[in-house]
Design an enzyme around this catalytic site. Structure first.
Site, PDB file in Angstrom:
ATOM      1  N   LYS A   1       0.838  -1.192   0.000  1.00 51.21           N
ATOM      2  CA  LYS A   1       0.000   0.000   0.000  1.00 51.21           C
ATOM      3  C   LYS A   1       0.878   1.249   0.000  1.00 51.21           C
ATOM      4  CE  LYS A   1      -4.012  -2.155   0.508  1.00 51.21           C
ATOM      5  NZ  LYS A   1      -5.189  -2.009  -0.361  1.00 51.21           N
TER       6      LYS A   1
ATOM      7  N   ASP B   1      -0.733  -0.091  -4.391  1.00 55.37           N
ATOM      8  CA  ASP B   1      -2.145   0.282  -4.317  1.00 55.37           C
ATOM      9  C   ASP B   1      -2.250   1.576  -3.519  1.00 55.37           C
ATOM     10  OD1 ASP B   1      -4.873   0.479  -4.098  1.00 55.37           O
ATOM     11  OD2 ASP B   1      -5.168  -1.456  -3.124  1.00 55.37           O
TER      12      ASP B   1
ATOM     13  N   GLU C   1      -2.225   0.722  -8.605  1.00 51.29           N
ATOM     14  CA  GLU C   1      -3.651   0.462  -8.410  1.00 51.29           C
ATOM     15  C   GLU C   1      -4.366   1.661  -7.789  1.00 51.29           C
ATOM     16  OE1 GLU C   1      -6.290  -2.722  -5.777  1.00 51.29           O
ATOM     17  OE2 GLU C   1      -4.324  -3.321  -6.566  1.00 51.29           O
TER      18      GLU C   1
ATOM     19  N   GLU D   1     -11.761  -2.146  -8.381  1.00 53.01           N
ATOM     20  CA  GLU D   1     -12.266  -2.441  -7.043  1.00 53.01           C
ATOM     21  C   GLU D   1     -13.468  -1.581  -6.688  1.00 53.01           C
ATOM     22  OE1 GLU D   1     -10.597  -1.596  -2.503  1.00 53.01           O
ATOM     23  OE2 GLU D   1      -9.182  -2.027  -4.125  1.00 53.01           O
TER      24      GLU D   1
ATOM     25  N   ASP E   1     -14.304  -6.920  -8.963  1.00 56.86           N
ATOM     26  CA  ASP E   1     -14.613  -7.650  -7.736  1.00 56.86           C
ATOM     27  C   ASP E   1     -15.994  -8.267  -7.941  1.00 56.86           C
ATOM     28  OD1 ASP E   1     -15.942  -8.058  -5.161  1.00 56.86           O
ATOM     29  OD2 ASP E   1     -14.286  -6.961  -4.230  1.00 56.86           O
TER      30      ASP E   1
ATOM     31  N   HIS F   1     -10.072  -8.163  -7.224  1.00 54.58           N
ATOM     32  CA  HIS F   1      -9.826  -7.652  -5.881  1.00 54.58           C
ATOM     33  C   HIS F   1     -10.454  -8.564  -4.838  1.00 54.58           C
ATOM     34  CE1 HIS F   1     -11.777  -5.228  -2.559  1.00 54.58           C
ATOM     35  NE2 HIS F   1     -10.508  -4.942  -2.340  1.00 54.58           N
TER      36      HIS F   1
END
Length: 370
Positions: A168, A197, A223, A249, A272, A299
Protein backbone atom coordinates in the site's frame (compact mmCIF):
# COMPACT_ATOMS: atom_id res chain seq x y z
CA UNK A 1 -36.04 -26.26 -15.10
CA UNK A 2 -37.48 -25.47 -11.67
CA UNK A 3 -38.80 -22.31 -10.03
CA UNK A 4 -37.08 -20.59 -7.11
CA UNK A 5 -39.50 -21.10 -4.23
CA UNK A 6 -37.58 -20.07 -1.12
CA UNK A 7 -34.70 -17.88 -0.03
CA UNK A 8 -32.99 -17.54 3.33
CA UNK A 9 -30.59 -14.70 4.10
CA UNK A 10 -28.49 -13.64 7.07
CA UNK A 11 -25.31 -11.73 7.94
CA UNK A 12 -22.11 -12.74 9.75
CA UNK A 13 -19.43 -10.31 10.94
CA UNK A 14 -15.88 -11.52 10.28
CA UNK A 15 -13.28 -9.23 11.90
CA UNK A 16 -9.87 -9.29 10.18
CA UNK A 17 -7.13 -11.25 11.88
CA UNK A 18 -4.57 -8.53 11.20
CA UNK A 19 -4.89 -4.75 11.25
CA UNK A 20 -5.72 -3.51 7.77
CA UNK A 21 -5.18 0.19 7.04
CA UNK A 22 -4.77 1.86 3.67
CA UNK A 23 -4.51 5.50 2.65
CA UNK A 24 -8.24 6.30 3.03
CA UNK A 25 -9.85 3.72 5.33
CA UNK A 26 -9.53 0.81 7.71
CA UNK A 27 -11.04 -2.64 7.27
CA UNK A 28 -13.21 -2.89 10.39
CA UNK A 29 -15.11 -6.11 9.75
CA UNK A 30 -16.29 -8.13 6.80
CA UNK A 31 -20.07 -7.91 7.02
CA UNK A 32 -20.77 -11.08 5.06
CA UNK A 33 -24.27 -11.40 3.60
CA UNK A 34 -25.36 -14.95 2.78
CA UNK A 35 -28.26 -16.01 0.55
CA UNK A 36 -29.39 -19.63 0.18
CA UNK A 37 -31.91 -20.34 -2.58
CA UNK A 38 -34.09 -23.44 -3.00
CA UNK A 39 -35.98 -24.49 -6.11
CA UNK A 40 -39.15 -26.52 -6.52
CA UNK A 41 -37.12 -29.73 -7.01
CA UNK A 42 -35.33 -29.26 -3.67
CA UNK A 43 -31.98 -28.11 -5.09
CA UNK A 44 -30.05 -25.47 -3.14
CA UNK A 45 -27.38 -22.91 -3.83
CA UNK A 46 -25.58 -20.48 -1.53
CA UNK A 47 -24.04 -17.18 -2.51
CA UNK A 48 -22.50 -14.37 -0.51
CA UNK A 49 -21.44 -10.76 -0.65
CA UNK A 50 -19.65 -8.40 1.72
CA UNK A 51 -18.84 -4.95 3.01
CA UNK A 52 -15.75 -3.89 4.98
CA UNK A 53 -17.67 -2.68 7.99
CA UNK A 54 -20.65 -0.55 6.97
CA UNK A 55 -23.78 -0.99 4.89
CA UNK A 56 -24.53 -4.66 5.47
CA UNK A 57 -28.02 -4.04 6.93
CA UNK A 58 -28.89 -1.92 3.87
CA UNK A 59 -27.92 -4.79 1.57
CA UNK A 60 -30.06 -7.17 3.63
CA UNK A 61 -33.02 -4.79 3.52
CA UNK A 62 -32.86 -4.52 -0.27
CA UNK A 63 -32.76 -8.31 -0.50
CA UNK A 64 -35.64 -8.83 1.94
CA UNK A 65 -38.07 -6.22 0.69
CA UNK A 66 -37.31 -5.94 -3.02
CA UNK A 67 -35.03 -8.40 -4.78
CA UNK A 68 -35.78 -11.78 -3.21
CA UNK A 69 -39.58 -11.36 -3.41
CA UNK A 70 -39.13 -10.48 -7.10
CA UNK A 71 -37.04 -13.62 -7.65
CA UNK A 72 -39.66 -16.00 -6.26
CA UNK A 73 -41.30 -18.11 -8.95
CA UNK A 74 -38.65 -17.40 -11.57
CA UNK A 75 -36.77 -20.26 -13.26
CA UNK A 76 -33.51 -20.80 -11.39
CA UNK A 77 -31.60 -21.92 -14.48
CA UNK A 78 -32.23 -18.67 -16.36
CA UNK A 79 -29.40 -16.87 -14.59
CA UNK A 80 -28.85 -14.15 -17.19
CA UNK A 81 -32.58 -13.36 -17.39
CA UNK A 82 -32.86 -13.28 -13.61
CA UNK A 83 -29.91 -10.93 -13.21
CA UNK A 84 -31.32 -8.44 -15.72
CA UNK A 85 -34.86 -8.71 -14.37
CA UNK A 86 -33.74 -7.95 -10.82
CA UNK A 87 -31.51 -5.09 -11.97
CA UNK A 88 -34.39 -3.39 -13.76
CA UNK A 89 -36.93 -4.30 -11.09
CA UNK A 90 -35.24 -1.70 -8.90
CA UNK A 91 -33.30 0.28 -11.48
CA UNK A 92 -33.62 3.54 -9.57
CA UNK A 93 -31.10 2.13 -7.07
CA UNK A 94 -28.55 1.17 -9.74
CA UNK A 95 -25.70 1.56 -10.58
CA UNK A 96 -24.16 1.54 -7.12
CA UNK A 97 -22.62 -0.60 -4.41
CA UNK A 98 -25.72 -1.53 -2.39
CA UNK A 99 -27.58 -2.80 -5.46
CA UNK A 100 -24.48 -4.58 -6.82
CA UNK A 101 -23.72 -6.30 -3.50
CA UNK A 102 -27.31 -7.51 -3.15
CA UNK A 103 -27.45 -8.76 -6.75
CA UNK A 104 -24.13 -10.55 -6.29
CA UNK A 105 -25.35 -12.66 -3.37
CA UNK A 106 -28.34 -13.85 -5.44
CA UNK A 107 -26.37 -14.37 -8.65
CA UNK A 108 -23.66 -16.39 -6.91
CA UNK A 109 -26.33 -18.55 -5.25
CA UNK A 110 -27.88 -19.30 -8.65
CA UNK A 111 -24.50 -20.28 -10.09
CA UNK A 112 -23.84 -22.46 -7.04
CA UNK A 113 -27.21 -24.17 -7.56
CA UNK A 114 -26.43 -24.74 -11.25
CA UNK A 115 -23.11 -26.31 -10.39
CA UNK A 116 -24.61 -28.56 -7.74
CA UNK A 117 -27.37 -29.72 -10.11
CA UNK A 118 -24.96 -30.42 -12.97
CA UNK A 119 -22.16 -31.78 -10.79
CA UNK A 120 -19.66 -29.28 -12.22
CA UNK A 121 -17.35 -26.88 -10.36
CA UNK A 122 -17.62 -23.18 -11.14
CA UNK A 123 -14.30 -22.91 -12.96
CA UNK A 124 -15.51 -25.46 -15.53
CA UNK A 125 -19.06 -24.07 -15.73
CA UNK A 126 -17.68 -20.61 -16.47
CA UNK A 127 -14.99 -21.54 -18.98
CA UNK A 128 -12.35 -23.99 -17.71
CA UNK A 129 -9.21 -22.15 -18.86
CA UNK A 130 -6.93 -23.64 -16.17
CA UNK A 131 -6.97 -25.41 -12.83
CA UNK A 132 -4.54 -23.28 -10.80
CA UNK A 133 -3.22 -19.74 -10.63
CA UNK A 134 -0.24 -17.93 -9.02
CA UNK A 135 -0.95 -15.85 -5.93
CA UNK A 136 0.36 -12.54 -4.67
CA UNK A 137 -0.16 -11.50 -1.07
CA UNK A 138 -1.56 -8.22 0.22
CA UNK A 139 -1.96 -9.28 3.84
CA UNK A 140 1.47 -8.04 4.88
CA UNK A 141 1.54 -4.85 2.82
CA UNK A 142 -0.77 -2.51 4.73
CA UNK A 143 0.05 1.18 4.95
CA UNK A 144 0.71 1.36 8.69
CA UNK A 145 3.48 -1.27 8.52
CA UNK A 146 7.13 -0.21 8.67
CA UNK A 147 9.49 -1.11 5.80
CA UNK A 148 11.10 -3.82 7.93
CA UNK A 149 7.74 -5.53 8.47
CA UNK A 150 6.96 -5.33 4.75
CA UNK A 151 10.26 -7.01 3.94
CA UNK A 152 9.77 -9.76 6.52
CA UNK A 153 6.33 -10.59 5.19
CA UNK A 154 7.45 -10.58 1.56
CA UNK A 155 10.44 -12.82 2.32
CA UNK A 156 8.16 -15.27 4.14
CA UNK A 157 5.73 -15.25 1.23
CA UNK A 158 8.53 -15.82 -1.27
CA UNK A 159 9.75 -18.80 0.78
CA UNK A 160 6.23 -20.26 0.59
CA UNK A 161 6.22 -19.99 -3.19
CA UNK A 162 4.26 -16.77 -3.64
CA UNK A 163 5.24 -14.87 -6.79
CA UNK A 164 4.55 -11.34 -5.57
CA UNK A 165 3.42 -8.92 -2.87
CA UNK A 166 1.29 -5.79 -2.95
CA UNK A 167 2.39 -2.78 -0.93
CA UNK A 168 0.00 0.00 0.00
CA UNK A 169 1.18 3.51 -0.80
CA UNK A 170 -0.24 7.00 -0.27
CA UNK A 171 1.96 8.30 2.52
CA UNK A 172 2.04 12.11 2.92
CA UNK A 173 5.36 12.39 1.10
CA UNK A 174 6.72 10.54 -1.92
CA UNK A 175 9.92 9.73 0.00
CA UNK A 176 7.95 7.63 2.49
CA UNK A 177 6.34 5.59 -0.28
CA UNK A 178 9.72 5.21 -1.99
CA UNK A 179 11.40 3.95 1.18
CA UNK A 180 8.79 1.21 1.60
CA UNK A 181 8.99 0.02 -2.01
CA UNK A 182 12.77 0.27 -2.24
CA UNK A 183 13.19 -1.87 0.86
CA UNK A 184 11.00 -4.64 -0.55
CA UNK A 185 12.61 -4.56 -3.98
CA UNK A 186 16.14 -4.61 -2.54
CA UNK A 187 15.37 -7.58 -0.31
CA UNK A 188 13.34 -9.65 -2.78
CA UNK A 189 15.25 -9.03 -5.98
CA UNK A 190 14.14 -8.25 -9.53
CA UNK A 191 12.33 -11.55 -10.13
CA UNK A 192 9.70 -11.04 -7.43
CA UNK A 193 6.67 -9.01 -8.49
CA UNK A 194 5.84 -5.95 -6.39
CA UNK A 195 2.48 -4.26 -6.92
CA UNK A 196 1.27 -0.98 -5.40
CA UNK A 197 -2.15 0.28 -4.32
CA UNK A 198 -2.89 3.93 -3.51
CA UNK A 199 -6.60 3.34 -2.74
CA UNK A 200 -7.80 6.47 -4.61
CA UNK A 201 -5.81 8.71 -2.26
CA UNK A 202 -3.69 10.80 -4.64
CA UNK A 203 -4.25 13.92 -6.66
CA UNK A 204 -3.31 13.75 -10.31
CA UNK A 205 -0.13 15.73 -9.62
CA UNK A 206 0.95 13.53 -6.72
CA UNK A 207 0.28 10.36 -8.71
CA UNK A 208 2.40 11.67 -11.57
CA UNK A 209 5.23 12.52 -9.14
CA UNK A 210 5.38 8.84 -8.19
CA UNK A 211 5.63 7.54 -11.74
CA UNK A 212 9.46 7.77 -12.15
CA UNK A 213 9.95 5.96 -8.83
CA UNK A 214 7.50 3.19 -9.77
CA UNK A 215 9.10 2.76 -13.19
CA UNK A 216 12.62 2.62 -11.74
CA UNK A 217 11.58 -0.14 -9.33
CA UNK A 218 9.79 -2.11 -12.09
CA UNK A 219 6.51 -2.12 -10.18
CA UNK A 220 3.87 -4.54 -11.44
CA UNK A 221 0.96 -2.11 -11.37
CA UNK A 222 -0.24 1.22 -9.91
CA UNK A 223 -3.65 0.46 -8.41
CA UNK A 224 -6.39 3.05 -7.85
CA UNK A 225 -4.10 6.08 -7.93
CA UNK A 226 -7.01 8.56 -8.25
CA UNK A 227 -10.69 8.69 -7.24
CA UNK A 228 -12.55 6.03 -9.19
CA UNK A 229 -14.86 8.48 -10.99
CA UNK A 230 -11.92 10.39 -12.51
CA UNK A 231 -11.69 8.54 -15.82
CA UNK A 232 -10.02 11.45 -17.61
CA UNK A 233 -7.38 11.74 -14.90
CA UNK A 234 -6.59 8.04 -15.10
CA UNK A 235 -6.32 8.31 -18.89
CA UNK A 236 -3.81 11.16 -18.65
CA UNK A 237 -1.83 9.25 -16.03
CA UNK A 238 -1.78 5.99 -18.01
CA UNK A 239 -0.55 7.87 -21.08
CA UNK A 240 2.47 9.11 -19.10
CA UNK A 241 3.21 5.90 -17.18
CA UNK A 242 4.86 2.69 -18.35
CA UNK A 243 3.56 0.93 -15.23
CA UNK A 244 0.02 -0.40 -15.86
CA UNK A 245 -2.69 1.54 -14.07
CA UNK A 246 -5.11 -0.89 -12.39
CA UNK A 247 -8.74 -0.05 -11.60
CA UNK A 248 -11.94 -1.86 -10.77
CA UNK A 249 -12.27 -2.44 -7.04
CA UNK A 250 -14.56 0.58 -6.87
CA UNK A 251 -16.49 0.08 -10.12
CA UNK A 252 -19.98 -1.40 -9.99
CA UNK A 253 -21.08 -2.36 -13.49
CA UNK A 254 -19.67 -3.69 -16.78
CA UNK A 255 -20.52 -0.32 -18.32
CA UNK A 256 -18.16 1.49 -15.98
CA UNK A 257 -15.35 -0.87 -17.04
CA UNK A 258 -16.26 -0.28 -20.68
CA UNK A 259 -15.88 3.48 -20.15
CA UNK A 260 -12.40 3.02 -18.65
CA UNK A 261 -11.27 0.71 -21.43
CA UNK A 262 -12.66 2.95 -24.17
CA UNK A 263 -10.80 5.93 -22.67
CA UNK A 264 -7.46 4.04 -22.49
CA UNK A 265 -7.59 4.88 -18.78
CA UNK A 266 -6.19 1.62 -17.41
CA UNK A 267 -3.88 -1.26 -18.23
CA UNK A 268 -5.37 -3.86 -15.86
CA UNK A 269 -8.97 -4.36 -14.73
CA UNK A 270 -9.74 -5.61 -11.23
CA UNK A 271 -13.42 -6.49 -11.16
CA UNK A 272 -14.61 -7.65 -7.74
CA UNK A 273 -17.35 -10.28 -8.16
CA UNK A 274 -19.39 -8.86 -5.27
CA UNK A 275 -19.00 -5.18 -6.14
CA UNK A 276 -19.73 -5.64 -9.84
CA UNK A 277 -22.95 -7.52 -9.10
CA UNK A 278 -22.11 -11.20 -9.30
CA UNK A 279 -20.56 -13.90 -11.47
CA UNK A 280 -22.72 -13.03 -14.48
CA UNK A 281 -21.41 -9.44 -14.89
CA UNK A 282 -17.90 -10.44 -13.73
CA UNK A 283 -17.60 -12.76 -16.71
CA UNK A 284 -18.74 -9.96 -19.03
CA UNK A 285 -15.92 -7.75 -17.71
CA UNK A 286 -13.38 -10.57 -17.99
CA UNK A 287 -14.25 -11.25 -21.62
CA UNK A 288 -14.36 -7.53 -22.40
CA UNK A 289 -10.82 -7.24 -21.05
CA UNK A 290 -9.71 -10.29 -23.03
CA UNK A 291 -11.11 -8.77 -26.22
CA UNK A 292 -8.92 -5.72 -25.56
CA UNK A 293 -5.84 -7.86 -24.76
CA UNK A 294 -5.94 -6.86 -21.09
CA UNK A 295 -5.54 -8.86 -17.89
CA UNK A 296 -8.17 -9.14 -15.20
CA UNK A 297 -6.75 -9.35 -11.67
CA UNK A 298 -9.70 -9.32 -9.25
CA UNK A 299 -9.83 -7.65 -5.88
CA UNK A 300 -10.16 -9.67 -2.61
CA UNK A 301 -12.59 -12.65 -2.13
CA UNK A 302 -9.96 -15.21 -3.04
CA UNK A 303 -12.18 -18.17 -2.09
CA UNK A 304 -14.64 -17.21 -4.83
CA UNK A 305 -12.31 -15.54 -7.30
CA UNK A 306 -10.04 -18.60 -7.50
CA UNK A 307 -12.71 -20.34 -9.59
CA UNK A 308 -13.30 -17.31 -11.79
CA UNK A 309 -9.64 -16.59 -12.56
CA UNK A 310 -9.26 -20.26 -13.47
CA UNK A 311 -12.32 -20.00 -15.75
CA UNK A 312 -10.82 -17.36 -18.06
CA UNK A 313 -7.48 -17.22 -19.90
CA UNK A 314 -6.55 -13.60 -19.14
CA UNK A 315 -6.36 -13.75 -15.33
CA UNK A 316 -2.70 -14.18 -14.28
CA UNK A 317 -3.05 -13.57 -10.51
CA UNK A 318 -5.16 -14.27 -7.43
CA UNK A 319 -4.95 -11.84 -4.52
CA UNK A 320 -4.25 -13.60 -1.21
CA UNK A 321 -6.14 -12.08 1.72
CA UNK A 322 -7.52 -14.89 3.93
CA UNK A 323 -10.81 -13.95 5.52
CA UNK A 324 -13.07 -17.02 5.54
CA UNK A 325 -10.85 -19.55 7.35
CA UNK A 326 -12.97 -19.35 10.52
CA UNK A 327 -16.19 -20.24 8.70
CA UNK A 328 -15.08 -22.54 5.86
CA UNK A 329 -12.41 -25.05 4.94
CA UNK A 330 -9.21 -23.30 3.79
CA UNK A 331 -8.78 -22.68 0.08
CA UNK A 332 -6.69 -25.43 -1.55
CA UNK A 333 -3.17 -24.36 -2.48
CA UNK A 334 0.23 -25.78 -3.34
CA UNK A 335 2.97 -23.39 -2.35
CA UNK A 336 2.21 -20.12 -4.05
CA UNK A 337 -0.40 -21.59 -6.37
CA UNK A 338 -4.14 -21.56 -5.63
CA UNK A 339 -6.04 -24.60 -6.89
CA UNK A 340 -9.48 -24.34 -8.43
CA UNK A 341 -12.08 -26.15 -6.28
CA UNK A 342 -13.30 -29.42 -7.78
CA UNK A 343 -16.53 -29.72 -5.75
CA UNK A 344 -19.74 -28.85 -7.62
CA UNK A 345 -20.83 -25.21 -7.55
CA UNK A 346 -18.74 -22.51 -5.89
CA UNK A 347 -16.72 -25.21 -4.14
CA UNK A 348 -16.60 -23.42 -0.78
CA UNK A 349 -17.01 -25.86 2.13
CA UNK A 350 -18.95 -23.74 4.64
CA UNK A 351 -18.92 -24.60 8.34
CA UNK A 352 -22.66 -24.22 8.87
CA UNK A 353 -22.71 -24.67 12.67
CA UNK A 354 -20.15 -21.87 13.01
CA UNK A 355 -22.04 -19.64 10.59
CA UNK A 356 -25.24 -20.23 12.54
CA UNK A 357 -23.56 -19.44 15.83
CA UNK A 358 -22.04 -16.22 14.44
CA UNK A 359 -25.13 -14.92 12.65
CA UNK A 360 -25.83 -11.29 13.58
CA UNK A 361 -28.89 -11.09 15.88
CA UNK A 362 -32.05 -10.23 13.99
CA UNK A 363 -30.44 -10.51 10.56
CA UNK A 364 -31.89 -13.86 9.46
CA UNK A 365 -35.07 -13.94 7.39
CA UNK A 366 -36.88 -16.20 4.92
CA UNK A 367 -38.78 -15.30 1.75
CA UNK A 368 -41.09 -17.84 0.08
CA UNK A 369 -43.11 -18.01 -3.12
CA UNK A 370 -46.65 -16.82 -2.52
Amino acid sequence: MARVVQAEAFMVDLPPKVVRHDAIQSFKSQETIFVTLRDAEGAEGTGYSYTIGDGGPAVLSLLQHTLLPALMGREAERIEANWRALLFHSHATAVGPIMALALAAIDCALWDMRGRKTGLPLHLLAGGAKDRVPMYTTEGGWLHLAPEALVDDALAAQAQGFRGSKVKIGKPHLAEDAARLEAVRAALGPGYEVMTDANQSLTAAEALRRVPMLEALNIGWFEEPLPSDDIAGHARLQAQCRVPVAVGESLYSPGQFADYIAADACGIVQADVARVGGITPWLKVAHMAEAHNMAICPHFLMELHVSLVCAVPNAPWLEYIPQLDDVSAPMAREGGMALAPTAPGLGIDWDWPVLTARTAPGSRFTVTEV
